[in-house]
Design a protein around this motif. Structure first.
Motif, short mmCIF file in Angstrom:
data_model
loop_
_atom_site.label_atom_id
_atom_site.label_comp_id
_atom_site.label_asym_id
_atom_site.label_seq_id
_atom_site.Cartn_x
_atom_site.Cartn_y
_atom_site.Cartn_z
N TYR A 36 50.51 -7.32 -31.90
CA TYR A 36 49.58 -8.36 -32.32
C TYR A 36 50.23 -8.80 -33.68
N SER A 37 50.89 -8.03 -34.37
CA SER A 37 51.50 -8.41 -36.02
C SER A 37 52.29 -9.49 -35.91
N ILE A 38 53.17 -9.43 -34.59
CA ILE A 38 54.30 -10.28 -34.47
C ILE A 38 53.67 -11.85 -34.19
N PRO A 39 53.18 -11.98 -33.27
CA PRO A 39 52.47 -13.51 -33.21
C PRO A 39 51.59 -13.96 -34.40
N HIS A 40 51.04 -12.85 -34.92
CA HIS A 40 50.50 -13.47 -36.43
C HIS A 40 51.49 -13.89 -37.41
N VAL A 41 52.61 -13.29 -37.28
CA VAL A 41 53.69 -13.60 -38.23
C VAL A 41 54.17 -15.10 -38.01
N PHE A 42 54.45 -15.39 -36.63
CA PHE A 42 54.97 -16.60 -36.01
C PHE A 42 53.84 -17.88 -36.25
N GLY A 43 52.53 -17.35 -36.50
CA GLY A 43 51.56 -18.31 -36.86
C GLY A 43 50.83 -18.66 -35.70
N PHE A 44 50.53 -17.88 -34.42
CA PHE A 44 50.08 -18.32 -33.40
C PHE A 44 48.50 -17.80 -33.68
N ALA A 45 47.46 -18.58 -32.96
CA ALA A 45 46.20 -18.60 -33.17
C ALA A 45 45.87 -17.12 -32.02
N ALA A 46 44.47 -16.76 -32.26
CA ALA A 46 44.10 -15.75 -31.48
C ALA A 46 44.35 -15.77 -30.27
N ASP A 47 43.99 -16.61 -29.48
CA ASP A 47 44.00 -16.81 -27.96
C ASP A 47 45.38 -16.69 -27.55
N ARG A 48 46.43 -17.37 -28.37
CA ARG A 48 47.71 -17.31 -28.00
C ARG A 48 48.29 -15.89 -28.04
N ALA A 49 47.86 -15.23 -29.25
CA ALA A 49 48.34 -13.84 -29.57
C ALA A 49 47.98 -12.98 -28.33
N ASP A 50 46.64 -13.12 -27.83
CA ASP A 50 46.08 -12.41 -26.90
C ASP A 50 47.06 -12.42 -25.79
N GLU A 51 47.45 -13.77 -25.39
CA GLU A 51 48.60 -13.93 -24.12
C GLU A 51 49.94 -13.05 -24.42
#
Length: 226
Positions: A36-51
């Motif tokens: 989960y930390s990696i999509p957060h760094v890329f700036g993705f929203a929570a729903d996209r991080a879930d995907e």
């Protein structure tokens, strides 16, 4: 005996390959924060991080048997998560201009994002190593590097039931254990030596100490998904 029941990732992966459902739950729990930390760094929203989390978890299930070096599991997961993030970023770019994406979204080769991703991998390896330390070492390092304000040596000695003069040598042994475990976790580079040791250890130990209980309590909604 380690708190999870598996001595290390090698035993855990072996159990997963045999179809042990509990082992799979533990494997996903163990690496959930990293993913989960990696999509957060890329700036993705929570729903996209879930995907992205779901896609990485599925790939892990599909390819776990192909990973030859279990010591490199964290790196494999991080690389897979990065690729998924870049794939989604490229897909989004087909349907929106850079301005619509916020203009400041990091690119795949942005030095800042690469540095932050490397830092996440190092911190996660330290967190895994910290979780596998024996309880006395966890308590000592938490008191020295996590608590704010830092307790006095006298107070720490009273808590642990040790002479004050023994804390220095004990700390050195605990840090050596942590460094050895870090290398076993596939940490991307050696732990920093003095005078940067506190700066290198404290954030990851703080995250581990606070995150482990949350993970086990299931406070994150994605704990058992894969």
């Amino acid at each position: 005996m380690p708190r999870t029941g598996w001595k290390d990732d090698r035993e855990l992966v072996r159990a997963c390959r045999k179809g042990d459902a509990k082992a799979w739950e533990e494997l996903i729990r163990r690496y959930r924060r990293l993913i989960y930390s990696i999509p957060h760094v890329f700036g993705f929203a929570a729903d996209r991080a879930d995907e992205i989390f779901q896609r990485v978890a599925v790939k892990l299930v599909e390819h776990l048997g192909e990973i030859r070096r279990v010591e490199g599991l964290a790196s494999w997961i991080a690389v897979t998560a990065r690729r998924e993030c870049r794939s989604y970023a490229e897909m989004d770019a087909r349907f929106a201009s850079l301005d619509e994406l916020g203009g400041g979204s990091p690119t795949r080769n942005d030095p800042d994002i690469l540095e932050r991703l490397d830092a996440i991998e190092r911190e996660h390896a330290v967190a895994l190593a910290f979780e596998r330390l024996d309880e006395p070492c966890r308590k000592l390092l938490s008191a020295l590097y996590v608590e704010d304000p830092t307790p006095s040596y006298k107070e720490i000695a009273q808590r642990l039931g040790r002479p004050v003069g023994s804390l220095g040598p004990t700390r050195a042994r605990c840090l050596a254990k942590l460094a050895a475990l870090y290398r076993r976790m596939g940490g991307p580079e050696p732990l920093a030596r003095k005078p940067d040791r506190r700066a290198a250890i404290a954030p990851a130990v703080r995250r581990a100490g606070r995150g482990i209980k949350q993970d086990r309590a299931g406070s994150c909604a994605h704990g058992g998904e894969r």
